[in-house]
Design a protein around this motif. Sequence first.
Motif, PDB file in Angstrom:
ATOM      1  N   THR A   1       1.076  -1.173   0.095  1.00 44.93           N
ATOM      2  CA  THR A   1      -0.320   0.067   0.356  1.00 44.93           C
ATOM      3  C   THR A   1       0.876   1.347  -0.017  1.00 44.93           C
ATOM      4  OG1 THR A   1      -0.020  -0.003   2.469  1.00 44.93           O
ATOM      5  CG2 THR A   1      -1.839  -1.054   1.294  1.00 44.93           C
ATOM      6  N   CYS A   2       0.171   2.317  -0.538  1.00 42.07           N
ATOM      7  CA  CYS A   2       0.917   3.630  -0.561  1.00 42.07           C
ATOM      8  C   CYS A   2       0.998   4.064   0.955  1.00 42.07           C
ATOM      9  CB  CYS A   2       0.158   4.601  -1.537  1.00 42.07           C
ATOM     10  SG  CYS A   2       0.749   6.179  -1.563  1.00 42.07           S
ATOM     11  N   PRO A   3       2.218   4.581   1.284  1.00 40.99           N
ATOM     12  CA  PRO A   3       2.287   5.045   2.595  1.00 40.99           C
ATOM     13  C   PRO A   3       1.556   6.519   3.140  1.00 40.99           C
ATOM     14  CG  PRO A   3       4.341   5.352   1.431  1.00 40.99           C
ATOM     15  CD  PRO A   3       3.310   4.521   0.575  1.00 40.99           C
ATOM     16  N   CYS A   4       1.389   7.017   1.928  1.00 44.47           N
ATOM     17  CA  CYS A   4       0.669   8.687   2.003  1.00 44.47           C
ATOM     18  C   CYS A   4      -0.932   8.331   2.280  1.00 44.47           C
ATOM     19  CB  CYS A   4       0.759   9.318   0.836  1.00 44.47           C
ATOM     20  SG  CYS A   4       2.681   9.705   0.284  1.00 44.47           S
ATOM     21  N   CYS A   5      -1.492   7.636   1.055  1.00 43.68           N
ATOM     22  CA  CYS A   5      -3.038   7.671   1.004  1.00 43.68           C
ATOM     23  C   CYS A   5      -3.597   5.964   1.382  1.00 43.68           C
ATOM     24  CB  CYS A   5      -3.351   8.078  -0.474  1.00 43.68           C
ATOM     25  SG  CYS A   5      -2.816   6.685  -1.590  1.00 43.68           S
ATOM     26  N   GLY A   6      -2.585   5.345   1.423  1.00 42.69           N
ATOM     27  CA  GLY A   6      -3.169   3.931   1.960  1.00 42.69           C
ATOM     28  C   GLY A   6      -3.493   2.989   0.784  1.00 42.69           C
TER      29      GLY A   6
ATOM     30  N   ILE B   1       5.343   4.248  -3.953  1.00 44.01           N
ATOM     31  CA  ILE B   1       4.449   5.294  -3.747  1.00 44.01           C
ATOM     32  C   ILE B   1       3.421   5.214  -4.923  1.00 44.01           C
ATOM     33  CG2 ILE B   1       4.151   7.933  -3.567  1.00 44.01           C
ATOM     34  CD1 ILE B   1       6.790   8.097  -2.594  1.00 44.01           C
ATOM     35  N   CYS B   2       2.053   5.577  -4.714  1.00 45.08           N
ATOM     36  CA  CYS B   2       1.082   5.440  -5.775  1.00 45.08           C
ATOM     37  C   CYS B   2       1.405   6.390  -6.668  1.00 45.08           C
ATOM     38  CB  CYS B   2      -0.280   5.351  -5.433  1.00 45.08           C
ATOM     39  SG  CYS B   2      -1.120   6.956  -4.901  1.00 45.08           S
ATOM     40  N   LEU B   3       1.015   6.511  -8.111  1.00 42.80           N
ATOM     41  CA  LEU B   3       1.149   7.424  -8.899  1.00 42.80           C
ATOM     42  C   LEU B   3       0.510   8.675  -8.709  1.00 42.80           C
ATOM     43  CD1 LEU B   3       2.856   7.608 -11.607  1.00 42.80           C
ATOM     44  CD2 LEU B   3       0.564   6.977 -12.715  1.00 42.80           C
ATOM     45  N   ARG B   4      -0.467   8.706  -7.803  1.00 40.64           N
ATOM     46  CA  ARG B   4      -1.530   9.987  -7.801  1.00 40.64           C
ATOM     47  C   ARG B   4      -0.559  10.843  -6.841  1.00 40.64           C
ATOM     48  NH1 ARG B   4      -7.596  10.391  -5.750  1.00 40.64           N
ATOM     49  NH2 ARG B   4      -6.577  10.290  -3.745  1.00 40.64           N
ATOM     50  N   CYS B   5      -0.129  10.337  -5.491  1.00 39.99           N
ATOM     51  CA  CYS B   5       0.716  10.805  -4.702  1.00 39.99           C
ATOM     52  C   CYS B   5       2.123  11.321  -5.065  1.00 39.99           C
ATOM     53  CB  CYS B   5       0.880   9.975  -3.200  1.00 39.99           C
ATOM     54  SG  CYS B   5      -0.595   9.866  -2.213  1.00 39.99           S
ATOM     55  N   LEU B   6       2.627  10.597  -6.054  1.00 39.64           N
ATOM     56  CA  LEU B   6       3.909  10.902  -6.483  1.00 39.64           C
ATOM     57  C   LEU B   6       3.790  12.246  -7.663  1.00 39.64           C
ATOM     58  CD1 LEU B   6       6.934   9.841  -6.585  1.00 39.64           C
ATOM     59  CD2 LEU B   6       6.359   8.577  -8.818  1.00 39.64           C
TER      60      LEU B   6
END
Length: 243
Positions: A21-26, A36-41
């Motif tokens: 899972t992405c540490p920012c948004c889960g 890291i997911c593309l959206r958060c990146l």
Amino acid sequence: MIGKILTDIRRFSLDMIAPRTCPCCGARLSETEDEICLRCLVSLPRTGYAGLRTPLRDFVDNGSGEPGFCAAWFFYDHTTDFADIIRSAKFDDRPAFARALGRLYARELLSAARVSGVPGHLSDVEILLPVPMHWSKLLGRGYNQSREIALGISEVTGIPVADNLIARKPHRTQSLQNASRRRDNLVGKLEAIRPGELDGAHIAIVDDVVTTGATVRECVRALSVSGARPASVGLIALARSAN
Ligand SMILES: [Zn+2]
């Protein structure tokens, strides 16, 4: 090519057992997303220092007569979800994550240089020197996140990671100290060994977060005291914190 296919298959299999899972948004990561997911990146609060020569003298007189540089990927604000990137790299027993951040950041530095046509920070760096961690803390955490970040940068660029900076005495985590304590916390605790190996080299200190510059200042002091004569010293930090 075969290596990449095997990596994708291994990642796919692991995702079936324990989804990453992405540490920012889960959000659950796809096989092609690297930690890291593309959206958060895409929405990372970038400093804009990636392709610019931001002088290190804002933080420290590096003693070499060169202004050096300070590269920082994104702004660190502990009240936002993006702060979880740094927390995960430091405290969640995730050395592979810290290394992946180094890879992502290095790729971005290289592509910024390519797009702008201006040689980037990494174009003349010959040695990556991670901010060291005292063995007592290393024992507890299991890894030095700054070294993992440097190893990630090295995987992309081929620039070697050296171990000439060492921590002789333990110090508290810098990000938990106020500005004056940061200065006192580190002074005299770092040491540079085998200084001759650094003579004439363009060096980049690698750290996770730069705030007041107290850490990089102590690194430069340790290099100077040891008699090392690098051609220049810069700083590559993942994040720039305002406090
Ligand atoms: Zn995300």
